[in-house]
Scaffold this motif. Structure first.
Motif, PDB file in Angstrom:
ATOM      1  N   TRP A 160      43.720  47.232  41.189  1.00 30.64           N
ATOM      2  CA  TRP A 160      43.052  46.241  40.137  1.00 30.64           C
ATOM      3  C   TRP A 160      43.789  45.038  39.829  1.00 30.64           C
ATOM      4  N   ILE A 161      42.959  43.875  39.812  1.00 29.86           N
ATOM      5  CA  ILE A 161      43.736  42.641  39.713  1.00 29.86           C
ATOM      6  C   ILE A 161      43.034  41.917  38.372  1.00 29.86           C
ATOM      7  N   HIS A 162      43.960  41.829  37.308  1.00 25.01           N
ATOM      8  CA  HIS A 162      43.435  41.152  36.151  1.00 25.01           C
ATOM      9  C   HIS A 162      44.008  39.675  35.939  1.00 25.01           C
ATOM     10  N   LYS A 163      43.458  38.567  35.837  1.00 25.56           N
ATOM     11  CA  LYS A 163      43.931  37.355  35.531  1.00 25.56           C
ATOM     12  C   LYS A 163      45.026  36.835  36.482  1.00 25.56           C
ATOM     13  N   GLY A 164      44.850  37.538  37.798  1.00 28.39           N
ATOM     14  CA  GLY A 164      45.901  36.967  38.723  1.00 28.39           C
ATOM     15  C   GLY A 164      47.176  38.098  38.725  1.00 28.39           C
ATOM     16  N   GLU A 165      46.969  39.094  37.993  1.00 25.94           N
ATOM     17  CA  GLU A 165      48.067  39.990  37.884  1.00 25.94           C
ATOM     18  C   GLU A 165      47.737  41.432  38.479  1.00 25.94           C
ATOM     19  N   GLN A 166      48.598  42.116  38.872  1.00 21.74           N
ATOM     20  CA  GLN A 166      48.323  43.635  39.413  1.00 21.74           C
ATOM     21  C   GLN A 166      48.292  44.452  38.206  1.00 21.74           C
ATOM     22  N   LYS A 167      47.172  44.854  37.886  1.00 28.95           N
ATOM     23  CA  LYS A 167      47.174  45.776  36.600  1.00 28.95           C
ATOM     24  C   LYS A 167      47.414  47.125  36.930  1.00 28.95           C
ATOM     25  N   ALA A 168      47.105  47.481  38.018  1.00 30.48           N
ATOM     26  CA  ALA A 168      47.396  49.049  38.473  1.00 30.48           C
ATOM     27  C   ALA A 168      46.989  49.231  39.939  1.00 30.48           C
ATOM     28  N   VAL A 169      47.835  49.960  40.693  1.00 32.10           N
ATOM     29  CA  VAL A 169      47.511  50.272  41.954  1.00 32.10           C
ATOM     30  C   VAL A 169      47.657  51.997  42.084  1.00 32.10           C
ATOM     31  N   GLY A 170      46.744  52.461  42.796  1.00 34.13           N
ATOM     32  CA  GLY A 170      46.651  53.967  42.707  1.00 34.13           C
ATOM     33  C   GLY A 170      45.353  54.597  43.302  1.00 34.13           C
ATOM     34  N   SER A 171      45.208  55.943  43.275  1.00 35.80           N
ATOM     35  CA  SER A 171      44.044  56.724  43.480  1.00 35.80           C
ATOM     36  C   SER A 171      42.825  56.244  42.863  1.00 35.80           C
ATOM     37  N   THR A 172      41.584  56.391  43.410  1.00 40.76           N
ATOM     38  CA  THR A 172      40.599  55.803  42.760  1.00 40.76           C
ATOM     39  C   THR A 172      40.406  56.561  41.493  1.00 40.76           C
ATOM     40  N   LYS A 173      40.642  57.994  41.607  1.00 38.83           N
ATOM     41  CA  LYS A 173      40.299  58.826  40.492  1.00 38.83           C
ATOM     42  C   LYS A 173      41.109  58.426  39.415  1.00 38.83           C
ATOM     43  N   ASP A 174      42.356  57.860  39.632  1.00 36.31           N
ATOM     44  CA  ASP A 174      43.094  57.481  38.406  1.00 36.31           C
ATOM     45  C   ASP A 174      42.952  56.062  37.840  1.00 36.31           C
ATOM     46  N   VAL A 175      42.881  55.172  38.810  1.00 33.85           N
ATOM     47  CA  VAL A 175      42.539  53.885  38.352  1.00 33.85           C
ATOM     48  C   VAL A 175      41.212  53.552  37.862  1.00 33.85           C
ATOM     49  N   ILE A 199      39.375  46.546  45.967  1.00 29.62           N
ATOM     50  CA  ILE A 199      40.174  45.585  45.230  1.00 29.62           C
ATOM     51  C   ILE A 199      39.053  45.286  44.130  1.00 29.62           C
ATOM     52  N   ILE A 200      39.425  45.544  42.786  1.00 31.16           N
ATOM     53  CA  ILE A 200      38.554  45.448  41.783  1.00 31.16           C
ATOM     54  C   ILE A 200      38.997  44.177  40.584  1.00 31.16           C
ATOM     55  N   GLY A 201      38.264  43.966  39.953  1.00 33.60           N
ATOM     56  CA  GLY A 201      38.859  43.137  38.917  1.00 33.60           C
ATOM     57  C   GLY A 201      37.330  42.111  38.452  1.00 33.60           C
ATOM     58  N   ARG A 202      37.667  41.706  37.272  1.00 36.65           N
ATOM     59  CA  ARG A 202      36.330  40.898  36.893  1.00 36.65           C
ATOM     60  C   ARG A 202      36.558  39.595  37.557  1.00 36.65           C
ATOM     61  N   GLY A 251      36.607  36.076  38.717  1.00 37.68           N
ATOM     62  CA  GLY A 251      37.617  34.946  38.588  1.00 37.68           C
ATOM     63  C   GLY A 251      39.233  35.618  38.603  1.00 37.68           C
ATOM     64  N   SER A 252      39.365  36.769  38.769  1.00 34.93           N
ATOM     65  CA  SER A 252      40.571  37.368  38.640  1.00 34.93           C
ATOM     66  C   SER A 252      41.605  37.352  39.809  1.00 34.93           C
ATOM     67  N   GLY A 253      41.116  36.731  41.006  1.00 37.07           N
ATOM     68  CA  GLY A 253      42.072  36.418  42.158  1.00 37.07           C
ATOM     69  C   GLY A 253      41.562  37.518  43.368  1.00 37.07           C
ATOM     70  N   LYS A 254      40.594  38.149  43.229  1.00 35.49           N
ATOM     71  CA  LYS A 254      40.252  39.061  44.509  1.00 35.49           C
ATOM     72  C   LYS A 254      40.029  38.379  45.750  1.00 35.49           C
ATOM     73  N   SER A 255      39.426  37.105  45.910  1.00 28.33           N
ATOM     74  CA  SER A 255      38.919  36.610  46.810  1.00 28.33           C
ATOM     75  C   SER A 255      40.088  35.733  47.429  1.00 28.33           C
ATOM     76  N   THR A 256      40.967  35.323  46.606  1.00 27.89           N
ATOM     77  CA  THR A 256      42.315  34.743  46.986  1.00 27.89           C
ATOM     78  C   THR A 256      42.978  35.515  47.760  1.00 27.89           C
ATOM     79  N   LEU A 257      43.094  36.864  47.150  1.00 29.88           N
ATOM     80  CA  LEU A 257      43.995  38.065  48.101  1.00 29.88           C
ATOM     81  C   LEU A 257      43.463  38.209  49.467  1.00 29.88           C
ATOM     82  N   LEU A 258      42.066  38.299  49.610  1.00 24.83           N
ATOM     83  CA  LEU A 258      41.680  38.500  50.998  1.00 24.83           C
ATOM     84  C   LEU A 258      41.847  37.287  51.636  1.00 24.83           C
TER      85      LEU A 258
END
Ligand SMILES: Nc1ncnc2c1ncn2[C@@H]1O[C@H](COP(=O)(O)OP(=O)(O)OP(=O)(O)O)[C@@H](O)[C@H]1O
Length: 245
Positions: free
Chosen positions: A213-228, A52-55, A57-64
């Motif tokens: 990939w979470i950005h500002k609380g929204e899901q920007k992308a989900v997929g294989s590492t090589k794509d995202v 789970i990546i994102g800059r 404050g994007s919401g990653k810990s909240t998701l966990l």
């Protein structure tokens, strides 16, 4: 990789009553609550390492926190097909005034283990953490690397089916980072599932098969590492360039 689903996250949103820190880009709904996550949906597959990546404050810990049952979403659902995942984050569940040993018991009991099981595993946990006589000292005297060692060794030795790791692999010395990475890879070989929050694009590239990939609380992308991951790296580069202008 199996495509058996162990977690299904379906359109979840989470708000906090008010924002914890002051940011320039406040995201508020009409009621004034702070929306930390909005309309997130993805599945977790058995035996995968999901990043789970994102800059900041994007919401990653909240998701966990949602996945480990610490908080509940306001909307949407989380379906677990295995035992509740164990959350491993730096010092989460540690009492700073208690010794390392007491904290192992505290954490183990909190994770639903019996005292007998923790007694049996204690030596293994101490060997793995390798922090010497510090185990008898209060955790408040530990460096962040020592806390990471103790937290990681306690959770990993108790052997959950699904392990949620919040940033912890970025902390500590190189030798321990390598050792904990190896242990995670070993868990994956045993078909355990790992969800990893990290700022390290290198680590994601090395061990994650898929990425959210979470950005500002929204899901920007989900997929294989090589794509995202390349999209994320590009985005971060552009953000950095903007800041420098
Ligand atoms: N308990 C809380 N009460 C109010 N706001 C919170 C709370 N926890 C987090 N937030 C806010 O929600 C947003 C998402 O926080 P979160 O910790 O989930 O992000 P993150 O992506 O893990 O950040 P970082 O990478 O900096 O750890 C942040 O803006 C944060 O300030």
């Amino acid at each position: 990789m199996s495509i058996e689903k162990v977690i299904e996250i379906d359109h979840i949103s989470v708000s906090y009553p008010e924002k914890k820190t002051t940011f320039m880009n406040l995201r508020k709904d009409k009621g004034g609550d702070y929306q930390a996550l909005r309309d997130i949906s993805f599945d977790v597959h058995k035996g995968e390492v999901l990043g789970i990546i994102g800059r900041n404050g994007s919401g990653k810990s909240t998701l966990l926190k949602i996945l480990s049952g610490l908080i509940e979403p306001d909307e949407g659902s989380v379906r677990l097909h295995q035992q509740t995942p164990v959350l491993l984050s730096l010092g989460a569940g540690f009492d700073p005034e208690l010794s390392g040993i007491d904290n192992i018991y505290l954490n183990g009991l909190f994770l639903g283990q019996s005292k007998k099981k923790i007694d049996e595993k204690l030596e293994e946990i101490l060997d793995y953490a390798d922090i010497g006589n510090f185990v008898y000292k209060p955790v408040r005297t530990y460096s962040s690397g020592m806390k990471a060692r103790l937290a990681f060794s306690t959770a990993i030795t108790l052997d959950p089916d699904i392990l949620l790791i919040d940033e912890i692999l970025g902390v500590g010395d190189q030798q321990f980072k390598e050792k904990s990475k190896e242990t995670i890879l070993e868990k994956i070989r045993q078909d355990r599932t790992v969800i990893l929050v990290t700022h390290s694009a290198g680590l994601v590239k090395e061990i994650c098969e898929r990425v959210v990939w979470i950005h500002k609380g929204e899901q920007k992308a989900v997929g294989s590492t090589k794509d995202v991951l390349p999209q994320y790296n590009e985005f971060m580069k552009a953000e950095k360039a903007k800041k420098q202008q």
